[in-house]
Design a protein around this motif. Structure first.
Motif, mmCIF file in Angstrom:
data_model
loop_
_atom_site.group_PDB
_atom_site.id
_atom_site.type_symbol
_atom_site.label_atom_id
_atom_site.label_comp_id
_atom_site.label_asym_id
_atom_site.label_seq_id
_atom_site.Cartn_x
_atom_site.Cartn_y
_atom_site.Cartn_z
ATOM 1 N N HIS A 124 13.837 28.378 -17.688
ATOM 2 C CA HIS A 124 13.031 29.557 -17.357
ATOM 3 C C HIS A 124 12.563 30.193 -18.664
ATOM 4 N N GLU A 125 12.018 29.355 -19.543
ATOM 5 C CA GLU A 125 11.637 29.794 -20.881
ATOM 6 C C GLU A 125 10.292 30.529 -20.849
ATOM 7 N N PRO A 126 10.012 31.293 -21.906
ATOM 8 C CA PRO A 126 8.754 32.061 -21.945
ATOM 9 C C PRO A 126 7.513 31.165 -21.842
ATOM 10 N N ILE A 127 6.473 31.722 -21.265
ATOM 11 C CA ILE A 127 5.170 31.066 -21.167
ATOM 12 C C ILE A 127 4.173 31.901 -21.967
ATOM 13 N N ILE A 128 3.290 31.224 -22.683
ATOM 14 C CA ILE A 128 2.278 31.931 -23.472
ATOM 15 C C ILE A 128 0.899 31.376 -23.152
ATOM 16 N N THR A 129 -0.115 32.141 -23.465
ATOM 17 C CA THR A 129 -1.485 31.654 -23.321
ATOM 18 C C THR A 129 -1.909 30.967 -24.614
ATOM 19 N N MET A 184 1.803 16.997 -12.956
ATOM 20 C CA MET A 184 1.985 16.560 -14.332
ATOM 21 C C MET A 184 1.914 17.775 -15.254
ATOM 22 N N LEU A 185 2.980 18.005 -15.988
ATOM 23 C CA LEU A 185 3.104 19.247 -16.748
ATOM 24 C C LEU A 185 2.086 19.357 -17.876
ATOM 25 N N ASP A 186 1.778 18.243 -18.530
ATOM 26 C CA ASP A 186 0.796 18.303 -19.616
ATOM 27 C C ASP A 186 -0.601 18.597 -19.072
ATOM 28 N N GLU A 187 -0.907 18.068 -17.883
ATOM 29 C CA GLU A 187 -2.219 18.329 -17.285
ATOM 30 C C GLU A 187 -2.373 19.807 -16.933
ATOM 31 N N ILE A 188 -1.313 20.399 -16.367
ATOM 32 C CA ILE A 188 -1.375 21.799 -15.951
ATOM 33 C C ILE A 188 -1.507 22.711 -17.166
ATOM 34 N N ALA A 189 -0.708 22.447 -18.207
ATOM 35 C CA ALA A 189 -0.774 23.265 -19.419
ATOM 36 C C ALA A 189 -2.151 23.183 -20.055
ATOM 37 N N TRP A 190 -2.731 21.984 -20.090
ATOM 38 C CA TRP A 190 -4.069 21.806 -20.678
ATOM 39 C C TRP A 190 -5.132 22.493 -19.834
ATOM 40 N N LEU A 191 -5.089 22.289 -18.526
ATOM 41 C CA LEU A 191 -6.120 22.824 -17.642
ATOM 42 C C LEU A 191 -6.177 24.347 -17.674
ATOM 43 N N LEU A 192 -5.004 24.994 -17.691
ATOM 44 C CA LEU A 192 -4.943 26.449 -17.585
ATOM 45 C C LEU A 192 -4.799 27.147 -18.934
ATOM 46 N N ASN A 193 -4.812 26.376 -20.031
ATOM 47 C CA ASN A 193 -4.670 26.952 -21.376
ATOM 48 C C ASN A 193 -3.426 27.836 -21.495
ATOM 49 N N VAL A 194 -2.320 27.300 -21.044
ATOM 50 C CA VAL A 194 -1.033 27.978 -21.170
ATOM 51 C C VAL A 194 -0.015 26.969 -21.709
ATOM 52 N N ARG A 195 1.018 27.483 -22.345
ATOM 53 C CA ARG A 195 2.047 26.632 -22.923
ATOM 54 C C ARG A 195 3.429 27.209 -22.622
ATOM 55 N N GLY A 196 4.445 26.347 -22.651
ATOM 56 C CA GLY A 196 5.816 26.776 -22.400
ATOM 57 C C GLY A 196 6.790 25.979 -23.232
ATOM 58 N N SER A 197 8.065 26.073 -22.893
ATOM 59 C CA SER A 197 9.101 25.329 -23.629
ATOM 60 C C SER A 197 10.283 25.018 -22.716
ATOM 61 N N VAL A 242 0.171 36.591 -19.845
ATOM 62 C CA VAL A 242 -0.033 35.414 -18.997
ATOM 63 C C VAL A 242 -0.585 35.804 -17.630
ATOM 64 N N HIS A 243 -0.004 36.860 -17.031
ATOM 65 C CA HIS A 243 -0.455 37.276 -15.698
ATOM 66 C C HIS A 243 -1.935 37.653 -15.716
ATOM 67 N N GLU A 244 -2.347 38.419 -16.699
ATOM 68 C CA GLU A 244 -3.751 38.822 -16.796
ATOM 69 C C GLU A 244 -4.657 37.613 -17.017
ATOM 70 N N HIS A 245 -4.201 36.692 -17.838
ATOM 71 C CA HIS A 245 -4.971 35.475 -18.111
ATOM 72 C C HIS A 245 -5.196 34.673 -16.828
ATOM 73 N N LEU A 246 -4.122 34.474 -16.045
ATOM 74 C CA LEU A 246 -4.241 33.696 -14.812
ATOM 75 C C LEU A 246 -5.080 34.433 -13.773
ATOM 76 N N GLU A 247 -4.893 35.732 -13.683
ATOM 77 C CA GLU A 247 -5.652 36.527 -12.712
ATOM 78 C C GLU A 247 -7.146 36.476 -13.029
ATOM 79 N N LYS A 248 -7.493 36.546 -14.304
ATOM 80 C CA LYS A 248 -8.888 36.472 -14.734
ATOM 81 C C LYS A 248 -9.521 35.142 -14.319
ATOM 82 N N GLU A 249 -8.726 34.076 -14.345
ATOM 83 C CA GLU A 249 -9.244 32.746 -13.999
ATOM 84 C C GLU A 249 -9.087 32.436 -12.514
#
Length: 525
Positions: free
Chosen positions: A190-195, A228-241, A278-285
């Motif tokens: 449940h690590e942090p997510i960033i844009t 696929m985690l790499d596809e989701i991170a790339w598509l939505l311009n978000v990253r995690g760990s 992150v929430h604002e970024h996803l909501e905007k998209e």
């Protein structure tokens, strides 16, 4: 080792209760990741083997035999637990497995991979089961697997091979290893997510989704589903760990042609997405967020799959795009529950099977991404040069004999952390001194590693994750006077690399084994 072997007995009790002859434990997680979080390290937990690749097969019996085998060698009694892994891990498998209970199966030599092995030798094992355990000759022994850990393509291929060998592949609702791993199990990550800002990604989420939906429309698809985690991170311009060394987070994504995007991700405390914008970024998209554990239920109940009548009375079905190579069987089964017809023959009417288009888009790097790769390699190269200068001074000038493989890796990390945009290492560094450098994917451990010196060669394979790219660099060095044998071997390897670099790849030559003939001649002479 003994503690791991003791897990086999209760696991075999579970096999008996489910009427299974054997149970498969792959390495991957529900997202088919090569590297997984500690929570998903089931195969490592049950076997003790910690390599990144491998599949365990545990039979119901502590030893198995074969009948009708072609040779006495094949008829011998074998331990009732097999571990398939590739030749990179030959030594590691021998060291980490309890060989009185586990049989290492190294492929492609001397063993085939597990589907081919089961197809070839399965009939002999089946005959042994019938003769030794009073099974009726007509029955098919069952081999179980977690449907979240096998892709649709793998399931079809393995089912066919097992059927030809006289076995049946069955999907179990609950993972059997999970039923045993109830104490001291790491929590779900449940690590942090960033844009990831567009000055690093080079392309907006809206632009990426526009390209995806354009192709969906061409294929007549109303939904596209990926886990696929790499596809989701790339598509939505978000990253995690959530997975060490990998900038991804556990999630699923459903893209609708007309109704936005739904992201399934764990956010138990409500803070994970509210931080870092992150929430604002996803909501905007226009990305709707749903709980991670609701994904399968939602597929069964919330997809609007129907037959729609057009103006000219033609009937068009709702179609769902999935990739057979990256969609697990739990996802596929949930999708089929949403279809108007439960008939298997009707599935292809509603399900469009094709390689992921997101993967193809991701593979075409834009100018910003390409420049980022160049820039991060320059910065990472600076960190490596500083590290090598420091190490040479310590070993040659200061005569420091206290630097170990582990402490050297820690020092290298210090230099990398000094670089702008550094996030983490891109994999566990491989620092092998002397003979340790010959162990593929060697991992030095505190208290069990070598001290560095000037009398042998040092292998360093390491890399960094930066916001603008990823690096992976391997170097072999000597800080003293190498022997003639070391000079000759180093030169032969260098010639092999040069030959590979000069080689013009023919069409269809995508696998390393197909090109293996190019470099080895320099080692044979």
């Amino acid at each position: 080792m003994s503690s791991k072997s003791s897990l086999l007995k209760p696991l075999r009790h579970l096999l008996q209760s489910h009427s299974l002859a054997a149970y498969l434990v792959p390495s991957n997680d529900p997202h088919l990741s090569e590297y997984v979080s500690t929570y998903h390290e089931r195969r490592g937990w049950v076997s003790g083997f910690l390599g990144s690749a491998g599949v365990a097969l545990i039979w119901q019996w502590d030893r198995i035999g074969m009948r009708g085998a072609a040779s006495d060698e094949e008829q011998k009694s074998l331990p009732g637990a097999f571990l398939w892994t590739d030749s990179r891990y030959t030594l590691q498998a021998q060291q980490e497995l309890d060989l009185s209970h586990w049989q290492p199966m190294i492929y492609p030599h001397p063993q085939p991979n597990y589907p081919e092995w089961l197809e070839r030798y399965g009939p002999m094992v089946r005959q042994w089961i019938h003769e030794e355990h009073a099974e009726t000759p007509q029955s098919k022994p069952k081999i179980g697997i977690d449907p979240q850990l096998i892709t649709l393509k793998e399931y079809r291929q393995l089912s066919e091979k097992l059927s030809s060998a006289g076995f049946e592949l069955v999907l179990l609702a609950q993972n059997l290893v999970d039923q045993l791993w109830t104490e001291n199990r790491p929590p779900m990550p449940h690590e942090p997510i960033i844009t990831l800002p567009q000055n690093f990604s080079g392309r907006s989420v809206g632009d990426k989704l526009k390209a995806v939906r354009h192709t969906m429309r061409q294929k007549g698809c109303q939904y596209m589903i990926t886990g696929m985690l790499d596809e989701i991170a790339w598509l939505l311009n978000v990253r995690g760990s959530d997975i060490s060394y990998n900038p991804v987070f556990l999630s699923y994504c459903v893209i609708s042609l007309d109704e936005g995007v739904t992201l399934y991700v764990a956010d138990n405390d409500g803070k994970r997405l509210s931080q870092n914008g992150v929430h604002e970024h996803l909501e905007k998209e226009q990305v709707r967020v749903r709980p991670y554990d609701k994904f399968l239920d939602d597929l069964s109940t919330e997809l609007k799959v129907e037959d729609t009548k057009g103006n000219n009375n033609t009937v068009s079905p709702t179609r769902i795009w999935i990739s057979p190579e990256s969609t697990n069987m739990a996802t596929y089964t949930a999708i089929t529950k949403s279809l108007p017809s439960a008939e298997k023959s009707q599935h292809e009417r509603y399900i469009h099977e094709e390689d992921s288009y997101i993967e193809k888009l991701k593979a075409i790097k834009n100018d910003t991404e390409i420049q980022g790769f160049r820039d991060c390699n320059i910065r990472d190269g600076s960190a490596l040069c500083k590290f090598f200068a420091w190490l040479e001074h310590q070993l040659v000038v200061e005569k420091n004999t206290t630097i170990t493989e582990v402490s050297a890796a820690q020092k290298l990390l210090e230099f990398r952390r000094q670089q702008p945009l550094f996030v983490s290492e891109s994999f566990a560094p491989i620092v092998g001194y002397g003979s340790n450098g010959a162990i593929v994917h060697y991992h030095a451990r505190e208290g069990k590693c070598a001290a560095l010196g000037t009398n042998s060669m040092l292998l360093l394979d390491s890399g960094g994750q930066y916001k603008d790219g990823t690096t992976d660099t391997t170097r072999t060095m000597h800080f003293g006077t190498p022997t003639q044998e070391e000079v000759e071997n180093f030169t032969r390897v260098l010639k092999g690399h040069i030959a590979m670099d000069d080689f013009v790849f023919p069409d269809g030559a995508l696998g390393g084994l197909q090109l293996d003939i190019v470099a080895p001649p320099f080692f044979w002479g």
